[in-house]
Design a protein around this motif. Structure first.
Motif, PDB file in Angstrom:
ATOM      1  N   HIS B  92       0.829  -1.202   0.000  1.00  0.00           N
ATOM      2  CA  HIS B  92       0.000   0.000   0.000  1.00  0.00           C
ATOM      3  C   HIS B  92       0.861   1.248   0.000  1.00  0.00           C
ATOM      4  CE1 HIS B  92       0.611   1.422   4.095  1.00  0.00           C
ATOM      5  NE2 HIS B  92       0.699   0.156   4.441  1.00  0.00           N
ATOM      6  N   GLU B  93       2.106   1.117   0.490  1.00  0.00           N
ATOM      7  CA  GLU B  93       2.994   2.280   0.455  1.00  0.00           C
ATOM      8  C   GLU B  93       3.219   2.749  -0.977  1.00  0.00           C
ATOM      9  OE1 GLU B  93       3.463  -0.444   2.157  1.00  0.00           O
ATOM     10  OE2 GLU B  93       4.421  -0.094   4.097  1.00  0.00           O
ATOM     11  N   GLY B  95       0.937   2.982  -3.120  1.00  0.00           N
ATOM     12  CA  GLY B  95      -0.380   3.402  -3.617  1.00  0.00           C
ATOM     13  C   GLY B  95      -0.321   4.381  -4.769  1.00  0.00           C
ATOM     14  N   HIS B  96       0.605   5.347  -4.661  1.00  0.00           N
ATOM     15  CA  HIS B  96       0.665   6.386  -5.691  1.00  0.00           C
ATOM     16  C   HIS B  96       1.103   5.826  -7.041  1.00  0.00           C
ATOM     17  CE1 HIS B  96       0.557   8.601  -1.950  1.00  0.00           C
ATOM     18  NE2 HIS B  96       0.199   9.670  -2.637  1.00  0.00           N
ATOM     19  N   ALA B  99      -1.467   4.653 -10.022  1.00  0.00           N
ATOM     20  CA  ALA B  99      -2.217   5.626 -10.825  1.00  0.00           C
ATOM     21  C   ALA B  99      -2.441   5.126 -12.250  1.00  0.00           C
ATOM     22  CB  ALA B  99      -1.484   6.962 -10.842  1.00  0.00           C
ATOM     23  N   GLU B 122     -10.128  -4.872   3.420  1.00  0.00           N
ATOM     24  CA  GLU B 122      -8.723  -4.596   3.111  1.00  0.00           C
ATOM     25  C   GLU B 122      -7.989  -5.847   2.620  1.00  0.00           C
ATOM     26  OE1 GLU B 122      -5.491  -1.768   5.333  1.00  0.00           O
ATOM     27  OE2 GLU B 122      -6.907  -2.906   6.542  1.00  0.00           O
ATOM     28  N   ARG B 128      -5.761  -0.565   0.079  1.00  0.00           N
ATOM     29  CA  ARG B 128      -7.075   0.082   0.143  1.00  0.00           C
ATOM     30  C   ARG B 128      -7.427   0.895  -1.090  1.00  0.00           C
ATOM     31  NH1 ARG B 128      -7.547   2.255   6.464  1.00  0.00           N
ATOM     32  NH2 ARG B 128      -6.922   0.262   7.362  1.00  0.00           N
ATOM     33  N   VAL B 129      -6.398   1.452  -1.687  1.00  0.00           N
ATOM     34  CA  VAL B 129      -6.704   2.389  -2.779  1.00  0.00           C
ATOM     35  C   VAL B 129      -6.986   1.667  -4.105  1.00  0.00           C
ATOM     36  CG1 VAL B 129      -4.394   2.854  -3.723  1.00  0.00           C
ATOM     37  CG2 VAL B 129      -6.084   4.714  -3.571  1.00  0.00           C
ATOM     38  N   PRO B 131      -9.162  -0.570  -5.341  1.00  0.00           N
ATOM     39  CA  PRO B 131     -10.474  -0.561  -6.009  1.00  0.00           C
ATOM     40  C   PRO B 131     -10.937   0.834  -6.412  1.00  0.00           C
ATOM     41  CG  PRO B 131     -10.649  -1.370  -3.727  1.00  0.00           C
ATOM     42  CD  PRO B 131      -9.231  -0.950  -3.927  1.00  0.00           C
ATOM     43  N   PHE B 132     -10.215   1.856  -5.975  1.00  0.00           N
ATOM     44  CA  PHE B 132     -10.631   3.233  -6.267  1.00  0.00           C
ATOM     45  C   PHE B 132      -9.794   3.873  -7.364  1.00  0.00           C
ATOM     46  CE2 PHE B 132     -11.801   2.177  -1.960  1.00  0.00           C
ATOM     47  CZ  PHE B 132     -13.140   2.539  -1.943  1.00  0.00           C
ATOM     48  N   ILE B 133      -8.503   3.571  -7.337  1.00  0.00           N
ATOM     49  CA  ILE B 133      -7.596   4.285  -8.241  1.00  0.00           C
ATOM     50  C   ILE B 133      -7.575   3.678  -9.643  1.00  0.00           C
ATOM     51  CG2 ILE B 133      -5.474   2.986  -7.725  1.00  0.00           C
ATOM     52  CD1 ILE B 133      -4.058   5.767  -7.517  1.00  0.00           C
ATOM     53  N   GLY B 163      -9.493  -3.836   9.135  1.00  0.00           N
ATOM     54  CA  GLY B 163      -8.986  -2.480   9.276  1.00  0.00           C
ATOM     55  C   GLY B 163      -9.829  -1.510   8.473  1.00  0.00           C
ATOM     56  N   TYR B 164     -10.302  -2.042   7.329  1.00  0.00           N
ATOM     57  CA  TYR B 164     -11.074  -1.215   6.412  1.00  0.00           C
ATOM     58  C   TYR B 164     -11.946  -2.136   5.563  1.00  0.00           C
ATOM     59  CZ  TYR B 164     -12.095   1.507   2.224  1.00  0.00           C
ATOM     60  OH  TYR B 164     -12.736   2.116   1.179  1.00  0.00           O
TER      61      TYR B 164
END
Lengths: 462, 197, 245
Positions: B92-93, B95-96, B99, B122, B128-129, B131-133, B163-164
């Motif tokens: 997850h670190e 995450g960016h 994109a 999670e 976490r990101v 399914p969104f990104i 956690g989420y």
């Protein structure tokens, strides 16, 4: 009611009504949302039981709020979330700024939070040199237009696509004259994606906070809260003390009601449950009072705190639909705003409980059964007693009360040209009377019913 | 301290205790377990999801291969779909760096017929990101993993420790501009749901 | 059955025909109707403006006038609701409580108490039925569109008994007309706009008459219709039900 400094609802509403086609458009757009709500509700035969259950859960919450707050704090802390408490808007804003300052962060992305609107967080942070970008599309639009949201769920419902096109052309470089919602949304997507990827801090609101588990839930259709929160080092969630619910299973009641009531969708696209921070990141919750504990102490008004901010009362309210959110000059407009705002500042918002016909539609679409229109009536009584009513009105009301309490005075008035009604404003046959602007006066008959009856044969006069 | 001040004020002002309602009647009323897959399909489709009933993973692969150009970045959390980047191997670190993910494929054990929502934690996401990104999201679910309403969904979730977690019911969307529905706001432009028979 | 006729102040002064129709209708249906002559007003104009504390005199007078009957019947949902919800009187609270239980709006009285199943009225026109909010959501004389519940309408049920009358459908069956007591002048712009929109709904569906169980709404709608020089007229539901009986 009107003061020299702030324009009150009647004036702002009159300004809004100068453009009648626009009023029609606004009214029809919101009525359409109300109609979608009806369709969604009617798909569930258990709808009314669901509302009643939600209402009872919220009553239980209000009656045990201190316990649930402590329970939530303990469980959230156990989960690794850092909990802060803010007595008022200023303290909330300072806490948020403090957290950013600690990390040396000067840019933040923010998803929808009416609480931060109530606290005027954006203005505060701007003064502190923090750049805040709202990521909900509607909120971003009003932010670029330098306006507050006009609706809690549909922030830019008052704006036409052509106006949004102009704003985007000016600020985001979309083509001049472009007003296709698809193209404008894509423009915002590209612009905000860059924002999400570069912001180290994200602030969100909270829809529900679960005492039993210490988790909180955020509902969006766009996914902007998640994009912001998951990509940031620090996620700050601002919540009012009334957002608590007792147990996780109760989400099953509220999530069934919230979006059906708000937009007619069966659920939002995303209902995200935040329980623990992602490794290496932080979650902070700011629990805000800002007058809510005072409202809790007002027996007649406390159940306004049951509100889950669906906006259904606004969509159904004919006054809201025909006067626009900005005419309420407060963060939360419409019927619910009109019973919340006087608690914060009775003088400033003395006009709002009168911005209603007491038609009662709001109370009956409300998913948690807040008796909104009864509270509007009760606020009127409080506002008058506290002396926030115009003196002329009080004089007229006193005279009217005297006349109507006396059959003799009442009949005298009637006989001399129905003078009794000089205190009832709609009956004054005078072109200065607002009634006459767009309406004719009722025609006075030759005799009143009482006069007719007195002459009637065999009249059973008692 | 504001904490003590707030709690004291709340305690002083809150009304006498009122009981929690009995949820059993509601739970029973809504616990109708017929045609859950077809109900789900109808609602999810109306909400903008693409729903496929498939017999196995080969069929899913075929659909993905038809829908997505070769070489685009796809991250999958399913062992059965191993041609793609495996979600457990991503951090997850990073995450960016997601994109440019074109498609995220996830597996869920819980779908809700009444609203088209799929429950993903999670663990199911890897990060976490994801399914969104991603530009697009696909979720695999077994036909037996549907419940009628959110009431049963939370019974299924129970006191699970996550956690989420998120209920995702369709593609990212907005109607903020004149109430015109636009698919693809900030998150995925599409949600494909593969129902395994 | 001894029925006291409660005629709201503005009906007494401006719409005596509606009160006469109510009286005649009740008598023809077998009621012994009394008109307490010292009646004035329910006190709602003050109360809804925030001056409920000034309504003591009105309340006392009301209790004096209306105690001791089997029923109190009123051709206005709004005034009936006000009495039902707010009538209290120092030293006469028992009588006030009794009245609060016995007060009925005309159409609910006809349907629930007299159980009217037939009328020999005729009214060969297209009629739009305006539900007053206080009658609808306060007294529940019809089902409101907000609730997930069986539809019904007591006024419509009665109008269905009238020969030749055709009820027209409406786009918004129970949106408020915008009268709202002093709201109609304090919030003139919104009030008038709401009234114009209601009128337009009825007209676009071909109504020749707009009827209602509440004359306050009709007074407002009539003001707009007349300003527009419209041929459409307003008429209280009692006048229709009493027509050529």
């Amino acid at each position: 009611m009107s003061t020299a400094t702030t324009k009150d609802h009647p004036h702002l509403a009159a300004e809004f009504n100068r453009d009648e086609p626009r009023v029609n458009w606004h009214d029809e757009t919101l009525w359409w949302v109300r109609a979608k709500r009806d369709i969604a509700a009617h798909k569930l035969p258990e709808w009314e039981l669901l509302r009643e259950t939600a209402s009872q859960i919220k009553f239980n919450v209000l009656s045990n709020l201190s316990t649930y707050l402590e329970q939530f704090e303990a469980n959230a802390t156990k989960n690794g979330i850092i909990v802060h408490w803010a007595a008022d808007a200023t303290e909330h804003n300072q806490i948020v700024h403090g957290l950013l300052e600690q990390k040396g962060i000067t840019k933040m992305v923010k998803s929808k939070s009416m609480l931060t609107e109530e606290c005027h967080l954006n203005e505060y942070l701007k003064e502190q040199g923090i750049d805040v970008i709202d990521s909900d599309l509607g909120e971003r639009i009003v932010q670029l237009a330098n306006e507050p949201p006009s609706h809690i769920v549909l922030p830019c419902i008052h704006k036409k696509k052509e106006e949004i096109g102009d704003i985007f052309h000016e600020h985001l470089g979309s083509a001049k004259g472009e007003s296709d919602p698809k193209i404008l949304t894509e423009t915002a997507r590209q612009h905000l994606r860059e924002v999400f990827l570069t912001r180290r801090a994200a602030l969100t609101g909270v829809n529900f906070a679960v005492a039993e588990t210490g988790e909180f839930v955020i509902c969006t259709n766009e996914g902007n809260a998640d994009m912001g929160a998951h990509l940031a080092e620090i996620h700050i969630a601002s919540m009012g003390i009334e957002k608590l619910i007792p147990e996780r299973k109760h989400l099953g009641v509220f999530l069934r009601l919230l979006t059906r009531s708000a937009t007619g969708q069966p659920i939002t696209t995303y209902s995200s449950h935040f329980s623990k921070p992602q490794e290496g990141t932080e979650i902070h919750i700011v629990i805000v009072d800002n007058g809510r504990s005072i409202q809790l102490g007002r027996e007649e008004f406390r159940n306004s705190l049951k509100c889950i901010r669906c906006g259904a009362c606004m969509n159904t309210c004919p006054v809201y639909r025909k006067s626009g959110g900005h005419s309420y000059h407060t963060a939360v407009a419409g019927p619910i705003g009109s019973i919340l705002a006087p608690n914060l500042d009775m003088k400033k918002y003395a006009d709002l409980p009168f911005a209603s016909t007491l038609c009662g539609s709001c109370s009956n679409v409300c998913p948690v059964k807040i008796d909104i229109h009864d509270q509007l009536y009760k606020w009127r009584q409080v506002i008058v007693k506290e002396g926030y009513s115009p003196k002329a009105k009080t004089m007229a009301m006193k005279a009217m009360a005297l006349t109507l309490a006396s059959p003799t005075l009442y009949r005298m008035g009637g006989k001399t040209g129905r003078l009794v009604f000089k205190y009832v404003p709609f009956a004054v046959n005078n072109k200065l009377n607002p009634w006459y602007n767009q309406r004719e006066m009722p025609k006075a008959p030759d005799e009143s019913f009482g006069e007719w009856y007195a002459k009637r044969k065999g009249a059973k006069n008692s | 301290m504001s904490r003590e001040k707030i709690l004291a004020a709340v305690k002083f002002n809150q009304p006498a205790a009122m009981p929690l309602p009995d949820m059993e009647v509601l739970n029973k009323l809504t616990d109708v377990r017929t045609d859950l897959v077809s109900k789900y399909k109808a609602i999810a489709t109306a909400g903008g999801s693409f729903v496929y009933e498939v017999s196995g993973f080969d069929e899913i692969k075929t659909i993905i291969n038809n829908e997505f150009k070769a070489g685009v970045k796809i991250i999958s959390a399913l062992n059965e779909l191993s041609d793609y980047i495996y979600a457990e191997t991503v951090k997850h670190e990073d995450g960016h760096t997601f994109a440019d993910v074109e498609l995220t494929v996830l597996r869920t054990q819980l779908g809700v017929a009444e609203n088209g929502a799929l429950w993903l934690t999670e663990k199911d996401m890897g990060s976490r990101v994801l399914p969104f990104i991603a530009q697009h999201l696909a979720v695999v679910i077994s036909k037996d993993d549907f419940v009628p309403t959110m009431a049963q969904a939370y019974q299924t979730i129970g006191d699970a420790d996550y956690g989420y977690g998120s209920f995702i019911s369709g593609p990212s969307k907005t109607a903020d501009i004149e109430q015109s529905l636009v698919i693809g706001a900030h998150g995925p432009r599409s949600l494909s749901v593969f129902i395994l028979s | 059955m001894r029925v006291a006729l409660f005629v709201p102040c503005y009906v007494d002064q401006f719409y005596p025909k509606a009160a006469i129709a109510t009286l005649e209708l009740l008598e023809k249906l077998g009621c012994e109707v009394h008109y307490p002559k010292n009646q004035t007003c329910c006190g709602q104009p003050m109360a809804n403006s925030g001056y409920e504390h000034l309504t003591g005199g009105c309340n006392n007078l009301f209790v004096d006038n209306f105690s001791g009957y089997d029923y109190v019947v009123c051709p206005s949902g709004s005034c009936t609701l006000h009495i039902k919800e707010h009538l209290h009187a120092d030293g006469k609270e028992d009588q006030a409580t009794e009245i609060r239980k016995k007060v009925y709006e005309l159409t609910e009285f006809l349907v629930d108490i007299l159980r009217v199943k037939q009328l020999s009225a005729s009214f060969p026109y297209k009629v739009g039925l305006h539900h007053s909010c206080h009658g609808l959501r306060g007294l529940r004389i019809a089902q409101m569109s907000e609730l997930v519940a069986e539809p019904f309408s007591k006024p419509a049920q009665l109008l269905d008994l009238v020969n030749g009358l055709e009820l027209v459908p409406l786009s918004r069956q129970d949106d408020c007309c915008g009268f709202g007591g002093t709201f109609c002048v304090v919030e003139e712009a919104v009030s008038a706009k709401m009234g114009k929109d209601r009128v337009a709904d009825h007209i676009s569906h071909g109504a020749q008459y707009i009827t209602s169980a509440d004359l306050s709404c009709l007074m407002h709608l009539e003001g707009i219709l007349r300003r527009q020089n419209s041929d459409v007229k307003v008429i209280h539901v009692a006048e229709i039900l009493n027509n050529s009986l």
